[in-house]
Design an enzyme around this catalytic site. Structure first.
Site, PDB file in Angstrom:
ATOM      1  N   HIS A  25       0.803  -1.229   0.000  1.00 37.63           N
ATOM      2  CA  HIS A  25       0.000   0.000   0.000  1.00 37.63           C
ATOM      3  C   HIS A  25       0.839   1.285   0.000  1.00 37.63           C
ATOM      4  CE1 HIS A  25       0.068  -0.952   4.314  1.00 37.63           C
ATOM      5  NE2 HIS A  25      -0.789  -1.909   4.150  1.00 37.63           N
ATOM      6  N   HIS A  79      -4.089  -9.920  14.908  1.00 36.05           N
ATOM      7  CA  HIS A  79      -4.337  -8.747  14.060  1.00 36.05           C
ATOM      8  C   HIS A  79      -5.233  -9.140  12.897  1.00 36.05           C
ATOM      9  CE1 HIS A  79      -3.781  -5.023  12.089  1.00 36.05           C
ATOM     10  NE2 HIS A  79      -2.600  -5.199  11.535  1.00 36.05           N
ATOM     11  N   GLU A  81      -5.682  -7.400  10.024  1.00 35.01           N
ATOM     12  CA  GLU A  81      -5.259  -7.024   8.671  1.00 35.01           C
ATOM     13  C   GLU A  81      -4.946  -8.288   7.865  1.00 35.01           C
ATOM     14  OE1 GLU A  81      -2.267  -3.938   8.377  1.00 35.01           O
ATOM     15  OE2 GLU A  81      -2.887  -3.501   6.323  1.00 35.01           O
ATOM     16  N   ASP A  83      -2.927  -9.358   5.713  1.00 37.36           N
ATOM     17  CA  ASP A  83      -1.621 -10.009   5.544  1.00 37.36           C
ATOM     18  C   ASP A  83      -1.395 -11.043   6.659  1.00 37.36           C
ATOM     19  OD1 ASP A  83      -1.579  -7.660   7.099  1.00 37.36           O
ATOM     20  OD2 ASP A  83       0.551  -7.308   6.777  1.00 37.36           O
ATOM     21  N   HIS A 145      -0.923  -1.849  14.847  1.00 34.59           N
ATOM     22  CA  HIS A 145      -1.080  -0.820  13.880  1.00 34.59           C
ATOM     23  C   HIS A 145      -2.542  -0.449  13.574  1.00 34.59           C
ATOM     24  CE1 HIS A 145      -1.119  -1.187   9.154  1.00 34.59           C
ATOM     25  NE2 HIS A 145      -0.965   0.064   9.438  1.00 34.59           N
ATOM     26  N   ASP A 164       2.711  -6.757  14.374  1.00 37.29           N
ATOM     27  CA  ASP A 164       3.338  -5.755  13.495  1.00 37.29           C
ATOM     28  C   ASP A 164       4.535  -5.048  14.162  1.00 37.29           C
ATOM     29  OD1 ASP A 164       1.964  -6.019  11.124  1.00 37.29           O
ATOM     30  OD2 ASP A 164       0.443  -4.537  11.609  1.00 37.29           O
ATOM     31  N   TYR A 192      10.255   0.590   8.243  1.00 39.37           N
ATOM     32  CA  TYR A 192       8.948   0.051   8.643  1.00 39.37           C
ATOM     33  C   TYR A 192       8.314   0.962   9.698  1.00 39.37           C
ATOM     34  CZ  TYR A 192       5.727  -3.627  10.249  1.00 39.37           C
ATOM     35  OH  TYR A 192       4.628  -4.353  10.607  1.00 39.37           O
ATOM     36  N   HIS A 223       6.430  -9.712  10.571  1.00 38.92           N
ATOM     37  CA  HIS A 223       7.117  -9.484   9.292  1.00 38.92           C
ATOM     38  C   HIS A 223       8.627  -9.548   9.530  1.00 38.92           C
ATOM     39  CE1 HIS A 223       3.535  -8.090   7.183  1.00 38.92           C
ATOM     40  NE2 HIS A 223       3.282  -7.279   8.186  1.00 38.92           N
TER      41      HIS A 223
HETATM   42 FE1  FEO Z   1      -1.035  -4.235  10.092  1.00 34.17          FE
HETATM   43 FE2  FEO Z   1       1.285  -6.540   8.882  1.00 34.17          FE
HETATM   44  O1  FEO Z   1      -0.425  -5.765   9.178  1.00 34.17           O
END
Ligand code: FEO
Length: 387
Positions: A25, A79, A81, A83, A145, A164, A192, A223
């Site tokens: 994004h 989370h 999100e 991903d 996040h 995250d 990041y 990540h």
């Molecule tokens: Fe807020 Fe890696 O997702």
């Protein structure tokens, strides 16, 4: 077959490596990324998070390296999100809808994403669940996040599953900090933070306070690589970055139409250089906004330049300012500059964004059409006096 990677006895990384992603994004992920899922084999076989939808087969291969995925008894969704939750429906299907531990906002978010009334078990900060020989403790970390984020801590293994927080976008076959080039990992962690976590720095401070009493040997983010030997350093870095502490460093970010704004940019640059300030000149035509944010994270002076174009800014500068405003850095000194033909609207727009970040704003530098040598000398001297 893709292998599970062992963190501890019966604790595994079973994530997916996204070697080819270059845009997350709007964030230039020049080194790719990973989505980290973790598996704990205990009396209750527990999966912590999943991966982005298109890496489902890789995740299931890695899980199957250790256990039949249909035997998963419990899912921790730190989370919403996608991903990290993208393969939740697939895991639910294969494992026969086991309970999902999540935060209050996690439950709301997962229902809105997947339109499914799964067996959600909502936890709050301080709650503990037992999975056999191990316990998992939860701490809600809203806005690090999204509103739903939380982290899980396993005291028996001294592992913080931090989601995250502390992540980096890097696709590597190595999983731990000591296996990789540390400078590169810290640079990616900085990028990041600057591009994802920065707007939520006050919530980061609360999260850091929340984990400060824990005995942590491994930080396992969602990540990139895990922090083991350098875990204390990344915690310190997060303290530093979340405090908006800056260095004696200047960034001059601009685009130019007929080189006039660029001439002013160089005059500003000379002023900072003459005062021994570490300075970086960045033409937006050649640089990615997410890389600029990495430099910005520790810069004290933020100078932004554009000529006026059609009573507005050059699109590159407008795009950068929109991104910059969203990330909302604080505690800097801002300067707007640029040339114009008949309306200095450029300065007005740039100062509006600098003001929205509540920067201290220096007197702007503008010139009609082509700045002459005398003016450029004045600009350099003006900067020398400010610094
Ligand atoms: Fe807020 Fe890696 O997702």
């Amino acid at each position: 077959m893709m292998k599970a990677i062992k963190l501890r006895d019966d604790v595994y990384w079973v994530g997916g490596i996204d070697w080819n992603i270059r845009n997350f994004h709007g964030y230039l992920t020049q080194r790719g990324t990973t989505y980290n899922a973790y598996l704990i084999i205990d009396d209750t076989i527990t999966l912590l998070d999943t991966v982005k939808h298109y890496l489902k087969d890789e995740m299931f291969e890695r899980i199957s390296d250790v256990v039949d995925p249909s035997k998963i008894d419990l899912i921790i969704s730190n989370h919403v999100e996608m991903d990290h939750s993208g393969c939740l429906p697939a895991v639910m299907e294969i494992a026969g809808n086991p309970p999902v531990i999540t935060s209050p906002n996690g439950e709301k978010g997962l229902k809105l994403h997947y339109k499914n009334e799964w067996d959600f078990r909502v936890v709050k900060s301080g709650d503990r669940i037992n999975i056999g020989r191990r316990n998992l403790d939860f701490l809600l970390t809203p806005m690090v996040h999204w509103p739903d984020n939380m982290v899980a801590y396993c005291g028996e293994e001294k592992i913080l599953f931090s989601n995250d927080a502390f992540g980096q976008h890097m696709a590597t076959s190595e999983r731990f900090d000591f296996e990789y080039h540390y400078d590169m990992v810290i640079e990616e962690a900085k990028k990041y933070y600057a591009n994802i976590v920065l707007p939520y720095s006050s919530q980061v401070k609360k999260a850091l306070d929340g984990v400060s009493g824990l005995d942590i040997e491994i930080i396992a983010p969602s990540h990139g690589i895990m922090w083991k030997e350098r875990r204390k350093e990344i915690l310190e870095k997060y303290r530093e970055w979340s405090s908006n502490e800056t260095e004696n460093k200047a960034l001059i970010v601009y685009d130019t139409m007929w080189d006039s704004t660029e001439k002013i940019a160089f005059a500003i640059y000379r002023g900072f250089q003459n005062r021994g300030v570490q300075t970086k000149l960045i033409n937006l035509k050649n640089s990615h906004i997410s890389d600029i944010m990495t430099d910005m994270l520790t810069a004290k002076y933020i100078c932004i330049g554009s000529p006026t174009l059609n009573m507005n800014l050059l699109p590159t500068v407008a795009g950068f300012l929109s991104y910059f405003r969203g990330l909302a850095p604080k505690n800097r000194i801002g300067l707007a500059f640029g040339s114009y033909g008949w309306s200095p609207k450029n300065i007005e727009y740039i100062e509006e964004v600098l003001g929205s970040c509540k920067f201290e704003i220096l007197e702007s530098i503008k010139f009609q059409y082509i700045p002459d040598k005398a003016f450029l000398t004045e600009v350099t001297e003006k900067i020398e006096k400010i610094v």
